[in-house]
Design an enzyme around this catalytic site. Structure first.
Site, PDB file in Angstrom:
ATOM      1  N   GLY A 179       0.816  -1.208   0.000  1.00 30.36           N
ATOM      2  CA  GLY A 179       0.000   0.000   0.000  1.00 30.36           C
ATOM      3  C   GLY A 179       0.852   1.260   0.000  1.00 30.36           C
ATOM      4  O   GLY A 179       0.600   2.206  -0.762  1.00 30.36           O
ATOM      5  N   HIS A 284      -5.649 -10.683   7.536  1.00 29.67           N
ATOM      6  CA  HIS A 284      -5.534  -9.234   7.444  1.00 29.67           C
ATOM      7  C   HIS A 284      -6.867  -8.603   7.810  1.00 29.67           C
ATOM      8  O   HIS A 284      -7.911  -9.016   7.318  1.00 29.67           O
ATOM      9  CB  HIS A 284      -5.209  -8.911   5.982  1.00 29.67           C
ATOM     10  CG  HIS A 284      -4.648  -7.553   5.772  1.00 29.67           C
ATOM     11  ND1 HIS A 284      -4.793  -6.523   6.643  1.00 29.67           N
ATOM     12  CD2 HIS A 284      -3.908  -7.077   4.748  1.00 29.67           C
ATOM     13  CE1 HIS A 284      -4.188  -5.464   6.168  1.00 29.67           C
ATOM     14  NE2 HIS A 284      -3.639  -5.775   5.018  1.00 29.67           N
ATOM     15  N   SER A 407       7.323  32.255  -6.818  1.00 34.15           N
ATOM     16  CA  SER A 407       5.980  32.833  -6.702  1.00 34.15           C
ATOM     17  C   SER A 407       5.522  32.948  -5.257  1.00 34.15           C
ATOM     18  O   SER A 407       4.841  33.896  -4.894  1.00 34.15           O
ATOM     19  CB  SER A 407       4.953  31.960  -7.423  1.00 34.15           C
ATOM     20  OG  SER A 407       5.238  31.879  -8.780  1.00 34.15           O
ATOM     21  N   GLU A 436       3.821  18.083  -3.970  1.00 31.74           N
ATOM     22  CA  GLU A 436       3.225  18.704  -2.785  1.00 31.74           C
ATOM     23  C   GLU A 436       2.997  17.708  -1.656  1.00 31.74           C
ATOM     24  O   GLU A 436       3.216  18.016  -0.480  1.00 31.74           O
ATOM     25  CB  GLU A 436       1.891  19.371  -3.135  1.00 31.74           C
ATOM     26  CG  GLU A 436       1.996  20.599  -4.033  1.00 31.74           C
ATOM     27  CD  GLU A 436       2.119  20.227  -5.507  1.00 31.74           C
ATOM     28  OE1 GLU A 436       1.999  19.030  -5.853  1.00 31.74           O
ATOM     29  OE2 GLU A 436       2.347  21.143  -6.332  1.00 31.74           O
ATOM     30  N   HIS A 485      -1.481  32.920  -3.420  1.00 26.54           N
ATOM     31  CA  HIS A 485      -2.498  32.862  -4.478  1.00 26.54           C
ATOM     32  C   HIS A 485      -3.803  32.356  -3.875  1.00 26.54           C
ATOM     33  O   HIS A 485      -4.318  31.294  -4.220  1.00 26.54           O
ATOM     34  CB  HIS A 485      -2.020  31.985  -5.644  1.00 26.54           C
ATOM     35  CG  HIS A 485      -0.785  32.529  -6.314  1.00 26.54           C
ATOM     36  ND1 HIS A 485       0.398  32.716  -5.636  1.00 26.54           N
ATOM     37  CD2 HIS A 485      -0.557  32.938  -7.588  1.00 26.54           C
ATOM     38  CE1 HIS A 485       1.305  33.216  -6.461  1.00 26.54           C
ATOM     39  NE2 HIS A 485       0.740  33.370  -7.656  1.00 26.54           N
ATOM     40  N   ASP A 493      -5.004  32.906 -14.100  1.00 25.76           N
ATOM     41  CA  ASP A 493      -4.830  31.443 -14.111  1.00 25.76           C
ATOM     42  C   ASP A 493      -6.167  30.712 -14.022  1.00 25.76           C
ATOM     43  O   ASP A 493      -6.261  29.532 -14.376  1.00 25.76           O
ATOM     44  CB  ASP A 493      -3.897  30.992 -12.981  1.00 25.76           C
ATOM     45  CG  ASP A 493      -2.435  31.038 -13.397  1.00 25.76           C
ATOM     46  OD1 ASP A 493      -2.170  30.987 -14.620  1.00 25.76           O
ATOM     47  OD2 ASP A 493      -1.572  31.131 -12.511  1.00 25.76           O
ATOM     48  N   HIS A 497      -7.021  27.146 -10.602  1.00 21.89           N
ATOM     49  CA  HIS A 497      -6.022  27.576  -9.617  1.00 21.89           C
ATOM     50  C   HIS A 497      -6.626  28.393  -8.474  1.00 21.89           C
ATOM     51  O   HIS A 497      -5.921  28.760  -7.548  1.00 21.89           O
ATOM     52  CB  HIS A 497      -4.939  28.426 -10.300  1.00 21.89           C
ATOM     53  CG  HIS A 497      -3.959  27.619 -11.092  1.00 21.89           C
ATOM     54  ND1 HIS A 497      -4.339  26.623 -11.967  1.00 21.89           N
ATOM     55  CD2 HIS A 497      -2.595  27.656 -11.134  1.00 21.89           C
ATOM     56  CE1 HIS A 497      -3.251  26.086 -12.519  1.00 21.89           C
ATOM     57  NE2 HIS A 497      -2.195  26.694 -12.024  1.00 21.89           N
TER      58      HIS A 497
END
Ligand SMILES: Cc1ncc(C[n+]2csc(CCOP(=O)(O)OP(=O)(O)O)c2C)c(N)n1
Ligand SMILES: [Mg+2]
Length: 693
Positions: A179, A284, A407, A436, A485, A493, A497
């Protein structure tokens, strides 16, 4: 370190110890009537070999700063960890990070597996159980954390080690399953670790070819070894999890590999020893059942009816292994650190403060104060300036961005800040790349290593790292998640965004503080609060576009941020008939509406509300003072989902917000289109006044 020559008796003790881990897992899951026995049964020898012969960990001091870290990324196998913590007799700690002398996990705790207030929750939880290095369960997070912990070890070494004083050199071991390696965050983290060539990082892959649904080949058929080789890892195979000598040689290979991380692929049998359930997903997610448990015990040569049985000699065996080795390693380190303290008192003081999550003296010196300016600046810019000032006074404040540093203004630009890369592990600018989720997980790993970490990305892309942010909150660790942002104000954008629901989502997260400052000076004050937090993560939400820097001789000081919300502009005479409230870029809109309404004789108050959660923590008196119940005409203005504002505007109030996704256009056109204009705020105010009568 190799497994030393074994006498027959100690070989038998090894087997007894391994089977004790297995049977404790079986019995605890059976008693709880829930949990996962199969993975601990399979991995018992793999954990045993690591803890008993390799892990540099002193059970008497589970917060020794230079201990090797053990992370169980397949957190559903929690009984593996609890049984090991118990058998190694790991001690507990108090909130001051001191050893209490009590055991972290007792046999009674194991009997209370998964019960209310126990030290043995279903999945390992940081803060609940000493010796648990991080909270795991959501697959992939633990391996993600391990990369941050390995980065921390390398950075600490670069900063603090001196000739003859190797104060930091710890290794990080993470167990993981199919996993963890299927999850995107696991892949991102592995790719990043390979790029950084972290030689102190070792993942041990439980290659059992089974997941919850059944055989893993229903969904997972890639060549994991080839994949990790391509990432730049050293890949080692162990074909039999029960062969301690081969396991030991794999761990030795890791220790000797100095130029890249290591993946040890261990072929295992889930539910090892349970005749009808081994190698199937029936081992499991549920107890073996009384009969199957008895058969497994018979297979191990165990008394079939004994429950929670710990044979004589097993605890002593661990004491003679990890207990003795750990004690010797830690006391040698303590002696070395004693000399280090004399020779390098300032560095030693830094290490000490870091362990306690304290700040250096003078951490807030040189903080800027921004003069009033109608044109103003983006809060991302003021935050970037403040970050660069504080980071010069707090050497262990470090972080980076997911490829958006130019940015999101998270780059540390001062002399000596440097980049963290293979070959320059002393740098403080991390380059997470477009990853990210791994950034979030790694930042958590840095925080549990007592570094003060921050991350940066666009607010909308919090969605890509949200699971890690949630775990930071659950762990109560002081990560600083910087998001720029922050609304339709980012403009062209477009809706892909432009965050809408992200504010509501993070405000709903327990233990997390979200700040959306209104101007440069609120940014300074937010950072002041943030830096002093020890046990809460923060989301700092900032604009791309300029916002006016408010004239604080005219309005209240920005220090009100510390209370979460404060009266920014008061009605003439102090008794308002109307309250306008907002956050971030919409506060200045409230102020222009305030000017107009005031000129029309409407007694208006403006409340800036940068952090709802802090406001909720204030006294009833303060809350009543800021938002008096008697004032029923209220308008909120925030360019985001309206969810939650009803709490503050009440039944007769008006909410100006986003009830749809945004659009691609210049910001000023978007604000106009979606009703964020002085005119609309004034109109809503009139309606609120009418409704409240
Ligand atoms: C993010 C996430 N998704 C789903 C789950 C539920 N879950 C727990 S264990 C498991 C199976 C994982 O398989 P594997 O990693 O191979 O572990 P093994 O069955 O081999 O012990 C799943 C899907 C989870 N814990 N986390
Ligand atoms: Mg598996």
């Amino acid at each position: 370190m190799a497994v030393s020559e074994q006498t027959l008796t100690s070989r038998q003790l090894e087997t007894l110890s391994i089977n004790t881990i297995r049977t404790l897992a079986i019995d605890a899951v059976q008693q709880a009537n829930s949990g996962h026995p199969g993975a601990p049964m399979a991995l018992a020898p793999v954990a045993y070999c690591l803890w008993q012969y390799f892990l540099r960990f002193d059970p008497a001091d589970p917060v020794w700063p230079n201990r090797d870290r053990f992370i169980l990324s397949n957190g559903h196998a929690s009984m593996l960890l609890y049984a090991t913590l118990y058998l190694a007799q790991v001690r507990g700690t108090n909130p001051e990070y001191e050893s209490t002398g009590e055991f972290a996990v007792t046999l009674d705790d194991i009997k209370r597996f998964r019960q209310i207030d126990s030290k043995t929750p279903g999945h390992p939880e940081y803060r609940v159980t000493a010796g648990v290095e991080t909270t795991t369960g959501p697959l992939g997070q633990g391996v993600g954390n391990s990369v941050g912990v390995a980065i921390a070890s390398k950075w600490l070494a670069a900063r603090f080690n001196r000739p003859g004083f190797e104060i930091f050199n710890y290794n990080v071991y993470a167990f993981c399953g199919d996993g963890d390696l299927m999850e995107g965050v696991g892949s991102e983290a592995a790719s990043l670790a390979g790029h950084l060539k972290l030689p102190n990082l070792c993942w041990i892959y439980d290659n059992n070819r089974v997941t919850l649904d059944g055989p893993a080949d229903a969904s997972f058929t890639e060549d994991v070894g080839e994949r990790f080789s391509a990432y730049g890892w050293n890949v080692v195979h162990v074909t039999d999890a029960n062969d301690l000598n081969v396991l030991a040689s794999a761990y030795s290979t890791f220790e000797q590999t100095k130029d890249r991380p290591t993946l040890i692929i261990v072929n295992t049998h889930i539910g090892y020893g349970a005749p009808h359930k081994q190698d199937t997903n029936e081992a499991h997610g549920e107890p073996l059942g009384e009969e199957e448990a008895r058969l497994a015990k018979k297979f191990y040569g165990w008394p079939e009816d004994a429950k929670f049985y710990v044979p004589d000699g097993v605890l002593e065996h661990f004491q003679q292994g990890i207990g003795k080795r750990g004690r010797e390693l830690r006391s040698a380190w303590s002696k070395l650190f004693g000399e280090y303290e004399k020779k390098y008192p300032e560095l030693a003081d830094e290490i000490d403060r870091m362990q306690r999550r304290e700040l250096p003296q003078g951490w807030d010196k040189n903080l800027p104060s921004f003069p009033a300016d109608a044109k103003g600046m983006a809060t991302r810019d003021s935050s970037g300036k403040v970050l660069n000032v504080i980071a010069q006074s707090v050497p262990w404040l470090m972080g980076g961005s997911a490829d958006l540093a130019t940015s999101d203004r998270t780059r540390l630009k001062f002399e000596g800040a440097g980049d963290f890369q293979a070959g320059s592990y002393g740098g403080r600018n991390l380059h997470f790349g477009v990853r990210e989720h791994a950034m979030g997980a790694a930042v958590n790993g840095l925080a549990i290593s007592k570094i003060r970490p921050y991350s940066g990305t666009f607010f909308n892309f919090n969605d890509y790292m949200k699971p890690s942010v949630r775990l930071a909150a659950l762990m109560e660790i002081p990560c600083i998640f910087i998001y720029t942002h922050d609304s339709i104000g980012l403009g062209e954008d477009g809706p892909t965004h432009q965050p809408i629901e992200q504010l509501a989502q993070l405000r709903a997260t327990p233990e997390l503080l979200l700040f959306r400052p209104a101007d440069a000076n609120e940014v300074v004050e937010a950072w002041k609060v943030i830096m002093q937090l020890q046990h809460k993560p923060v989301a700092l939400v900032l604009t791309r576009q300029a916002v006016p820097t408010l004239d604080r001789s005219k309005y209240a000081p920005a220090s009100g941020v510390a209370k979460g919300a404060y009266i920014l502009a008061e009605a003439p005479g102090g008794k308002p008939d109307l309250i306008l409230m907002g956050t971030g870029s919409e506060v200045s809109l409230c102020l222009t509406a305030y000017d107009q309404l005031t000129s029309e004789g409407i007694k208006t108050r403006v409340v800036s509300m940068p952090c709802w959660t802090l406001f909720e923590e204030q006294s009833d008196e303060y809350k009543e003072q800021v938002l008096p119940r008697s004032v029923k005409a209220r308008v909120s203005v925030e360019a985001a989902s309206t969810l939650g504002w009803d709490r503050y505007v009440g039944p007769t109030g008006k909410i100006i917000g986003m009830r749809r996704f945004g659009a691609s256009a210049p910001a000023k056109d978007l604000f106009k289109k979606f009703g964020f204009t002085t005119e609309k705020v004034v109109q809503a105010a009139r309606e609120a006044i009418a409704q409240s009568k």
